[in-house]
Motif scaffolding. Structure first.
Motif, short mmCIF file in Angstrom:
data_model
loop_
_atom_site.label_atom_id
_atom_site.label_comp_id
_atom_site.label_asym_id
_atom_site.label_seq_id
_atom_site.Cartn_x
_atom_site.Cartn_y
_atom_site.Cartn_z
N VAL A 1 -4.69 -7.70 0.35
CA VAL A 1 -4.78 -6.39 -0.30
C VAL A 1 -5.15 -6.57 -1.77
CG1 VAL A 1 -3.52 -4.29 -0.92
CG2 VAL A 1 -3.03 -5.43 1.23
N SER A 2 -4.46 -7.47 -2.46
CA SER A 2 -4.67 -7.57 -3.90
C SER A 2 -6.04 -8.13 -4.23
CB SER A 2 -3.56 -8.37 -4.56
OG SER A 2 -3.62 -9.70 -4.13
N SER A 3 -6.51 -9.13 -3.50
CA SER A 3 -7.78 -9.70 -3.92
C SER A 3 -8.95 -8.77 -3.59
CB SER A 3 -7.98 -11.11 -3.36
OG SER A 3 -8.59 -11.06 -2.11
N MET A 4 -8.90 -8.12 -2.43
CA MET A 4 -9.98 -7.16 -2.12
C MET A 4 -9.94 -5.96 -3.05
SD MET A 4 -10.43 -7.08 2.00
CE MET A 4 -11.77 -5.90 1.96
N SER A 5 -8.73 -5.46 -3.33
CA SER A 5 -8.63 -4.31 -4.23
C SER A 5 -9.07 -4.68 -5.64
CB SER A 5 -7.19 -3.80 -4.29
OG SER A 5 -6.75 -3.45 -3.01
N GLU A 6 -8.68 -5.88 -6.06
CA GLU A 6 -9.06 -6.27 -7.42
C GLU A 6 -10.58 -6.37 -7.56
OE1 GLU A 6 -8.60 -10.17 -8.85
OE2 GLU A 6 -9.32 -9.43 -10.78
N ASP A 7 -11.22 -6.90 -6.53
CA ASP A 7 -12.69 -6.95 -6.58
C ASP A 7 -13.27 -5.55 -6.76
OD1 ASP A 7 -12.73 -9.64 -6.28
OD2 ASP A 7 -13.17 -9.64 -4.14
N ALA A 8 -12.71 -4.60 -6.02
CA ALA A 8 -13.23 -3.22 -6.10
C ALA A 8 -12.96 -2.61 -7.47
CB ALA A 8 -12.60 -2.36 -5.01
N LEU A 9 -11.76 -2.85 -8.00
CA LEU A 9 -11.42 -2.30 -9.32
C LEU A 9 -12.27 -2.94 -10.40
CD1 LEU A 9 -7.52 -2.38 -8.97
CD2 LEU A 9 -8.95 -0.34 -8.96
N HIS A 10 -12.46 -4.25 -10.26
CA HIS A 10 -13.22 -4.98 -11.26
C HIS A 10 -14.68 -4.55 -11.29
CE1 HIS A 10 -12.27 -8.21 -14.00
NE2 HIS A 10 -13.51 -8.60 -13.92
N ALA A 11 -15.18 -4.07 -10.16
CA ALA A 11 -16.59 -3.69 -10.08
C ALA A 11 -16.87 -2.34 -10.74
CB ALA A 11 -17.03 -3.63 -8.61
N VAL A 12 -15.81 -1.60 -11.08
CA VAL A 12 -16.03 -0.32 -11.78
C VAL A 12 -16.56 -0.62 -13.18
CG1 VAL A 12 -14.87 1.73 -12.69
CG2 VAL A 12 -14.23 0.84 -10.46
N PRO A 13 -17.68 0.00 -13.55
CA PRO A 13 -18.32 -0.38 -14.82
C PRO A 13 -17.41 -0.15 -16.03
CG PRO A 13 -19.68 1.22 -13.61
CD PRO A 13 -18.43 1.05 -12.84
N LEU A 14 -17.52 -1.04 -16.99
CA LEU A 14 -16.75 -0.94 -18.22
C LEU A 14 -17.04 0.38 -18.93
CD1 LEU A 14 -14.87 -2.57 -20.08
CD2 LEU A 14 -16.91 -3.38 -21.29
N VAL B 1 -10.91 -0.09 -2.14
CA VAL B 1 -9.46 -0.19 -1.94
C VAL B 1 -9.10 0.21 -0.51
CG1 VAL B 1 -7.24 0.77 -2.67
CG2 VAL B 1 -8.91 0.12 -4.38
N THR B 2 -9.80 1.23 0.00
CA THR B 2 -9.55 1.64 1.39
C THR B 2 -9.96 0.55 2.35
OG1 THR B 2 -10.06 3.87 0.68
CG2 THR B 2 -9.87 3.53 3.03
N ALA B 3 -11.08 -0.10 2.05
CA ALA B 3 -11.51 -1.21 2.89
C ALA B 3 -10.44 -2.29 2.91
CB ALA B 3 -12.83 -1.78 2.38
N ALA B 4 -9.85 -2.56 1.75
CA ALA B 4 -8.78 -3.55 1.67
C ALA B 4 -7.61 -3.13 2.55
CB ALA B 4 -8.33 -3.71 0.22
N PHE B 5 -7.30 -1.83 2.49
CA PHE B 5 -6.20 -1.29 3.27
C PHE B 5 -6.47 -1.47 4.77
CE2 PHE B 5 -4.52 2.41 5.57
CZ PHE B 5 -3.17 2.28 5.30
N VAL B 6 -7.68 -1.12 5.19
CA VAL B 6 -8.02 -1.20 6.61
C VAL B 6 -7.98 -2.64 7.11
CG1 VAL B 6 -9.86 -0.88 8.30
CG2 VAL B 6 -9.39 0.90 6.62
N VAL B 7 -8.59 -3.54 6.34
CA VAL B 7 -8.60 -4.95 6.74
C VAL B 7 -7.18 -5.47 6.86
CG1 VAL B 7 -9.22 -7.28 6.00
CG2 VAL B 7 -10.89 -5.44 5.84
N SER B 8 -6.32 -5.07 5.90
CA SER B 8 -4.97 -5.62 5.94
C SER B 8 -4.13 -5.00 7.06
CB SER B 8 -4.28 -5.48 4.58
OG SER B 8 -4.43 -4.18 4.10
N VAL B 9 -4.34 -3.71 7.34
CA VAL B 9 -3.61 -3.12 8.47
C VAL B 9 -4.07 -3.77 9.78
CG1 VAL B 9 -3.08 -1.04 9.77
CG2 VAL B 9 -3.27 -0.93 7.30
N SER B 10 -5.37 -3.97 9.90
CA SER B 10 -5.87 -4.63 11.10
C SER B 10 -5.27 -6.03 11.25
CB SER B 10 -7.40 -4.75 11.04
OG SER B 10 -7.98 -3.49 10.86
N ARG B 11 -5.15 -6.69 10.11
CA ARG B 11 -4.54 -8.02 10.11
C ARG B 11 -3.08 -7.92 10.54
NH1 ARG B 11 -3.10 -12.49 10.00
NH2 ARG B 11 -3.34 -14.16 8.48
N ALA B 12 -2.38 -6.90 10.06
CA ALA B 12 -0.97 -6.74 10.42
C ALA B 12 -0.83 -6.42 11.91
CB ALA B 12 -0.34 -5.63 9.58
N ILE B 13 -1.69 -5.57 12.41
CA ILE B 13 -1.64 -5.22 13.84
C ILE B 13 -1.91 -6.45 14.70
CG2 ILE B 13 -2.82 -3.93 15.68
CD1 ILE B 13 -3.22 -1.65 13.70
#
Lengths: 276, 321
Positions: free
Chosen positions: B177-190, B219-231
């Motif tokens: 969750v954190s690494s995928m979300s961080e990538d998405a947050l980091h990609a938001v332009p300065l 962030v949603t993609a991170a959520f989906v990947v991690s829920v799928s991983r949990a399932i």
């Protein structure tokens, strides 16, 4: 330092006419130095920005104009490794004092950037957002209309306020960014080459807008377009790089004087295009 | 027209030239993409075919599969809900643990952390991601479960329980969750952050109200990947959640005391698959085919989640340029 201040005063008082006697300082820098790491980008700047006047900062690329501008509202705080030495006085406070809140400073000294940067939100939310985070309690609809009106954008967007800010053209986006800044009701608006990403027609509209905004706000504009500075500003500061690549204010005065009878050879060379 | 002027025009060859390398590289890239598509199709095909065999037998019907809350292959009871219940409980608990912690970590790393703090925290997260899941399984059984039992009481918390497995699966997917979300947050332009700061916004307002909404699709993609991983997580639940389906009776058993009680055991869908396929499972037996029916159900659950999240992103996404 004292030489330059004396020079600033003479420039203003020498051509003093009755209404110019009322010039009051909005922001004043004292021996301002800005560093990025060990590199000094701006060197010993003593500059006064006057209330309800348009001050242009001109100079070649990399001479520290933008850095100087961004030090007026502590925008350089966001750059890792940036450090400021000296004072920036605003309402008799040095905004770099440790107990000054940069958020409060930026609320009163707003900024418009080089490239239009609307939020990925609706046109309405773009304008309302800043006011809302600053705890605006009044009628937001009225505020949005007023700000868009002042930015000369209302008529073009009033029927599509719910569309994304990115649906607008570049010039409209920049006026949206100005409207967003106005909506916070700042005292001073800093503009960092606000027209450099726009076509000539859009540029002209922004310049006209800046003239209209002058009655309500103090404006500092960075430009590399000398015609723009000559057309649109009341005061001009010319910055140049020293051998150590640090930017320094070479000359400051009324725009008419700077462009018709500059006192320094460097200024004259730059203005006449003989810049080495 | 002046003939001498025409003669001075040099003849150049503008005809199309064969470029075999271009064609070859383009073709192999297409093939690389096709392999994963074909694999997916193949898996779905096999799942579907074997599951079909399962439902074609006389012992089980689709109605029983989705209508019964008892899974007991010995007496030919194949109601999927006890297995689904455990899987959902584990995933829900995992998400409740991983999303707040992972997102907070991501926002901290992307918006607040100094270079030094990033340099320390990121490698630690990567280590967390590299721990084998079997280790997490025993961490759940020998650390998390005793802790839960000492907090809530040994009479309430069973030795094998979905809460312990869920919390540990949550910890396991935090780095995801954190690494995928961080990538998405980091990609938001300065420039968006600067615009917000320029209006007098605080760091928290910029992070939560400008950067996070702009990064929503990532962030949603991170959520989906991690829920799928949990399932789909198997090892932790096989070790810590229990090794028999927790059957219940709707109406007789309380919803909160049994069905949604996180402190009782419950074999998950994945846990059940590994347990029965680890034994002497003969090909084409009903048990064998039931594995594929469960697998297909798992696949449909993650597929449904994917589709839902797409709609969510399309609705709330803030598109920036």
């Amino acid at each position: 330092m004292s030489d330059k201040q004396a020079f600033v005063r003479t420039t203003v008082s020498a051509s003093a006419s009755p209404d110019e006697q009322t010039l009051t300082s909005a922001v004043e820098t004292r021996s301002l130095n800005v560093f990025y790491g060990s590199f000094r980008a701006v060197k010993d700047v003593d500059l006064t920005v006057y209330d309800n006047e348009i001050t242009a900062l001109i100079g070649s690329s990399g001479c520290g104009k933008s850095t100087l501008l961004r030090s007026f509202n502590r925008m350089n705080d966001l750059v890792a490794g940036a450090r400021v030495d000296g004072e920036v006085l605003y309402h008799d406070r040095n905004i770099y004092d440790s107990d000054v809140d940069p958020v409060e400073v930026r609320r009163r000294i707003g900024m418009v950037f080089q490239k239009p940067n609307p939020f990925p939100k609706s046109i309405y939310d773009n304008v309302a957002w800043g006011a809302k985070v600053n705890g605006y309690r009044g009628n937001v609809d009225a505020l949005v209309e007023e700000a868009l009106g002042q930015a000369a954008l209302w008529d073009e967007v009033k029927d599509k306020l719910d569309q994304s800010g990115y649906s607008l053209s570049g010039g409209q986006q920049q006026r949206l960014c100005i409207a967003r800044t106005i909506a916070v009701k700042p005292e001073i608006i800093l503009m960092d080459e606000p027209t450099s990403a726009l076509d000539p027609v859009a540029t002209l509209r922004i310049e006209e807008l800046i003239q209209e905004l002058k009655t309500k706000y103090t404006i500092v504009i960075v430009t590399h377009n000398m015609q723009q500075a000559a057309r649109a500003s009341d005061f001009t500061a010319f910055l140049n790089m020293d051998e150590d690549r640090a930017g320094r204010v070479v000359e400051f005065g009324k725009t008419g004087d700077i462009f018709t009878r500059p006192e320094h050879e460097e200024t004259e060379n730059y203005i006449t295009g003989r810049f080495g | 027209m002046n003939p001498s002027a025409a003669a001075t025009v040099e003849a150049i060859d503008l005809t199309r030239k064969p470029r075999p390398l271009e064609v070859l590289v383009q073709g192999s890239m297409f093939l690389a993409g096709m392999i994963s598509i074909l694999t997916t199709i193949g898996i779905v095909f096999v799942l579907g075919r074997e599951a079909l065999l399962f439902f074609q037998t006389d012992e089980v019907t689709l109605g029983e599969f989705f209508g019964s809350t008892t899974w007991e292959p010995q007496i030919l009871e194949f109601g999927i809900w006890p297995l689904v219940r455990s899987t959902m409980m584990v995933s829900l608990i995992a998400v409740l643990v991983a999303v707040p912690l992972g997102l907070a970590t991501a926002i901290y790393l992307s918006e607040y952390a100094s270079e030094r703090a990033r340099g320390i925290l990121k490698p630690i997260l990567e280590v967390l991601a590299g721990i084998p899941t079997v280790v997490y399984g025993y961490f759940a059984l020998t650390f998390m479960t005793p802790m839960l039992r000492s907090i809530f009481g040994v009479s309430i918390v069973e030795i094998f329980n979905v809460a312990s497995a869920g919390i540990v699966v949550g910890i396991l997917i935090i780095p995801l969750v954190s690494s995928m979300s961080e990538d998405a947050l980091h990609a938001v332009p300065l420039s968006l952050r600067e615009a917000a700061y320029g209006l007098g916004a605080t760091k928290l307002e910029v992070s939560l109200r400008i950067v996070l909404p702009a990064a929503l699709s990532g962030v949603t993609a991170a959520f989906v990947v991690s829920v799928s991983r949990a399932i789909g997580e198997t090892m932790v639940v096989a070790i810590a959640a229990g090794a028999s389906p927790r059957n219940w009776n709707l109406g007789k058993d309380g919803v909160l005391t049994t069905i949604l009680n996180p402190f009782i055991s419950g074999e998950t869908m994945t846990g059940h698959i590994v347990r029965i396929s680890g034994g002497d499972l003969s090909y084409n037996s009903i048990d064998y085919n039931s594995v594929f029916a469960i697998g297909l159900m798992l696949f449909l659950m993650t597929l449904g989640l994917n589709l839902l999240s797409r709609r969510f992103v399309a609705r709330f996404r803030e598109v920036y340029e």
